[in-house]
Design an enzyme around this catalytic site. Structure first.
Site, PDB file in Angstrom:
ATOM      1  N   GLU A  50       0.815  -1.225   0.000  1.00  0.00           N
ATOM      2  CA  GLU A  50       0.000   0.000   0.000  1.00  0.00           C
ATOM      3  C   GLU A  50       0.845   1.271   0.000  1.00  0.00           C
ATOM      4  O   GLU A  50       0.402   2.322  -0.473  1.00  0.00           O
ATOM      5  CB  GLU A  50      -0.959   0.002   1.195  1.00  0.00           C
ATOM      6  N   PHE A 112      -9.967  -7.709  16.062  1.00  0.00           N
ATOM      7  CA  PHE A 112      -8.944  -8.120  15.089  1.00  0.00           C
ATOM      8  C   PHE A 112      -8.649  -6.963  14.112  1.00  0.00           C
ATOM      9  O   PHE A 112      -9.561  -6.381  13.542  1.00  0.00           O
ATOM     10  CB  PHE A 112      -9.490  -9.350  14.330  1.00  0.00           C
ATOM     11  N   GLN A 113      -7.412  -6.630  13.937  1.00  0.00           N
ATOM     12  CA  GLN A 113      -6.923  -5.589  13.020  1.00  0.00           C
ATOM     13  C   GLN A 113      -7.364  -4.170  13.402  1.00  0.00           C
ATOM     14  O   GLN A 113      -7.323  -3.270  12.582  1.00  0.00           O
ATOM     15  CB  GLN A 113      -7.348  -5.865  11.573  1.00  0.00           C
ATOM     16  N   VAL A 386      15.428   8.778  -3.043  1.00  0.00           N
ATOM     17  CA  VAL A 386      16.214   9.474  -2.013  1.00  0.00           C
ATOM     18  C   VAL A 386      17.515   8.695  -1.818  1.00  0.00           C
ATOM     19  O   VAL A 386      17.535   7.465  -1.867  1.00  0.00           O
ATOM     20  CB  VAL A 386      15.395   9.562  -0.713  1.00  0.00           C
ATOM     21  N   PHE A 471      24.267   6.845   0.277  1.00  0.00           N
ATOM     22  CA  PHE A 471      24.160   8.191   0.830  1.00  0.00           C
ATOM     23  C   PHE A 471      24.508   8.193   2.312  1.00  0.00           C
ATOM     24  O   PHE A 471      25.149   9.108   2.811  1.00  0.00           O
ATOM     25  CB  PHE A 471      22.743   8.723   0.610  1.00  0.00           C
TER      26      PHE A 471
END
Ligand SMILES: Cc1ncc(C[n+]2csc(CCOP(=O)(O)OP(=O)(O)O)c2C)c(N)n1
Length: 601
Positions: A50, A112-113, A386, A471
């Site tokens: 997601e 639940f969840q 990035v 980086f």
């Protein structure tokens, strides 16, 4: 079948011009996805994570300027959206997130969840509300759309699966005029313009600092710089709007910027900030008699980075148009010339790093970035991860007013590039979309490489495979200082790189990578592996010409130091960098890079 809340929801989205939703289905989203299926007007872009859905929606909104939508099922499903939503919100792009919720009767029972999205998403949204009943829904969704579009950012609608399945309340489908508020033009006040004109006319040498608020004001910027004989420095978010066809351009400022941009900002009498909230305070002039003027449509950003002598609340374009007649054209172009000369030198130094010799690996990442720029379509859309890919994008991608550049430039999240490329390609199927990915960034959300295959998205993914979280390694190195000691023993040079104990030693940065090109082939995507500098041009050109998704696995040098390090190069008497290069082959090249990229000296 009587209309359900979910059907009404889908109708309102169509009225708002929504063409697709990025997300992953789930029990609590079933009502909505079923409504989309039966309505048949909105495409469902099925991603694998997601977070990618949110980044993709953000990229669509960035490119089109219009509302884009992502969705997640209850609990972990929508929780996964959060990092991408922070990026969308901070980049000020209009995105609606649909967060499905557990059954309404179970809320607060530790079910639940169970999570509370209306609390979780508060910080990354302008609007975040739970829909508790059919009655409430149409207006809540409409207000969410108003907020995302008018305030430019994220709005979240939290809706329990059972509420989505209730019979809809009677309500007319809203008209677009009442759903999608137009962006206002903010005209500056006359008195503020007079103060600004007085400062610019009498204040001496002017340097302009331009950000993303300069979108659509290119001609006005050039006219202003011409009148003021002012060099134009840009912040990264201004690059796509400012840098091209611009004889006043002297590069970017900031940690990953150019020395010329940095000095043009410090060595002036007046710094004129236009549509920028560039966040790094250490890069602004401090004292030294430099006065600062700032123009922005958002009053709240004026003065928050540096002490401002004159603030003007107004759009950049409107402000410059109203300002120009108040200005006396400057005659002295020495400040501009000096900055441009500095820029020419900095640019030359950077361009010299973007080369490679056949048979002399490793490939310099700069060479890959320049080849991408040289071979990309005139209206290509670039996304950059990035990490170092952002540095290469900032320095080597040439903009032209048609090309676009998207990154995670405010939120600074890894793994943004391919995810944003998915949204860019879905929204603009005919444009060439190129993702400049880090090997760390790419592998972080690598599952969604499969989305390119699943949705037949011809994205070109170039992985800068340097085997490290580069980086961070560089930050670790440059926090201390790196000392390159070169001894000349009369025959071959001996090189020792000594990392002073005052800095951080590399930790946790190594990446044990697969052959990404072979991996791409295994999932049905063309893979091209580049290991020799002599293959870069052709490899990139072939990839960009390929009719379908491609992964370029560019095995690049790990030893680059593109940010201001404290490097000292000590060499035996009479031994020059060029001699070092000659005797050390590929490794010598890297060290020459190290020394030359120290642009700040
Ligand atoms: C989600 C997230 N985790 C960690 C960081 C810190 N960080 C910034 S850049 C970077 C390394 C990126 O490595 P890679 O994608 O391999 O690109 P490179 O710099 O090596 O080219 C890290 C860990 C971040 N910005 N975002």
């Amino acid at each position: 079948m009587a209309q359900r809340v979910a059907d009404q929801f889908a109708d309102i989205l169509v009225a708002a011009g929504v063409k697709r939703i990025y997300g992953i289905v789930g029990d609590s989203l079933n009502g909505l996805t079923d409504a989309l299926r039966s309505q048949g007007k909105i495409e469902w872009i099925h991603v694998r994570h997601e977070e990618v859905a949110a980044f993709a929606a953000g990229a669509e909104a960035h490119l089109t300027g219009e509302l884009a939508v992502c969705a997640g099922s209850c609990g972990p499903g929508n929780l996964h959206l959060i990092n991408g939503l922070f990026d969308c919100h901070r980049s000020r792009v209009p995105v609606l997130a649909i967060a499905a919720q557990i059954p309404s009767a179970e809320i607060a029972s530790g079910y639940f969840q169970e999570t509370h999205p209306e609390q979780l998403f508060k910080e990354c949204s302008h609007f975040c509300e739970l829909v508790s009943s059919a009655n409430q829904m149409p207006r809540t969704l409409e207000m969410a759309i108003h907020a995302a579009v008018a305030k430019r950012g994220v709005a979240v609608v939290v809706i329990p699966g059972d509420v989505a399945l209730q019979a809809a309340a009677e309500a007319p489908v809203p008209k677009p005029a009442g759903l999608l508020p137009a962006q206002p033009k903010v005209a500056p006040a006359g008195a503020d313009l007079d103060r600004l004109a007085a400062l610019l006319n009498d204040g001496g040498r002017v340097t302009m600092l331009c950000g993303s608020g300069c979108q659509g004001a290119h001609a006005q910027l050039i006219a202003l710089a011409q009148s003021l004989k002012a060099p134009i420095v840009h912040a990264l978010k201004g690059k796509e709007h400012v840098e091209w066809d611009n004889p006043y351009d002297v590069g970017m400022t900031g940690l990953i910027g150019f020395s010329s941009g940095y000095y043009a900002m410090l060595d002036c009498d007046v710094l004129l900030m236009l549509g920028t909230d560039f966040p790094y305070r250490q890069f602004y002039p401090r004292g030294g008699g430099v006065r600062i003027a700032q123009v922005d449509q958002r009053g709240e950003v004026i003065g928050r980075r540096a002490p401002v002598d004159v603030g003007v609340v107004g759009d950049v374009r409107e402000t410059i148009e109203a300002l120009l007649p108040r200005l006396k054209e400057k005659g002295d172009g020495r400040h501009l010339e000096q900055a441009r000369e500095h820029y020419r030198k900095a640019r030359k130094g950077l361009d010299e790093l973007a080369v490679g010799r056949a048979g002399k690996p490793p490939i310099h990442p700069q060479q890959v970035a320049k080849a991408i720029s040289d071979h990309a379509a005139d209206d290509a859309v670039f996304t950059c991860d990035v990490g170092l890919p952002t540095v290469w994008a900032a320095r080597y991608l040439a903009m032209n007013g048609k090309r676009r550049l998207i990154g995670s430039f405010w939120h600074g999240s890894m793994a943004n590039a391919m995810a944003q490329a998915i949204g860019a390609q879905a929204a603009l199927p005919r444009r060439q979309v190129i993702s400049l990915s880090g090997d760390g960034g790419f592998s972080m959300l690598m599952g969604d490489f499969l989305t390119l295959v699943q949705h037949n998205l011809p994205v070109k993914v170039v992985v800068f495979n340097n085997g490290t979280l580069g980086f961070v390694e560089i930050e670790q190195k440059s926090t201390g200082f790196l000392k390159v000691v070169v001894f000349n023993n009369g025959t071959l040079g001996f090189v020792e790189i000594e990392q002073k104990s005052t800095g951080f030693l590399d930790f946790g940065v190594n990446l044990k990578n697969p052959n990404f090109a072979a991996m791409a082939e295994a999932v049905g995507v063309r893979g091209i592996r580049l290991e020799d500098p002599g293959d870069v041009e052709k490899g990139i050109a072939d990839a960009l010409a390929h009719d379908g998704p491609v992964l370029v696995d560019a095995v690049v040098s790990r030893m680059v130091l593109p940010i201001p390090p404290s490097i000292t190069v000590e060499m035996a008497k009479g031994f020059t960098l060029y001699m070092l290069k000659a005797v050390m082959g590929g490794r010598g090249d890297d060290l020459v890079d190290l020394a030359k990229t120290n642009l700040w000296q």
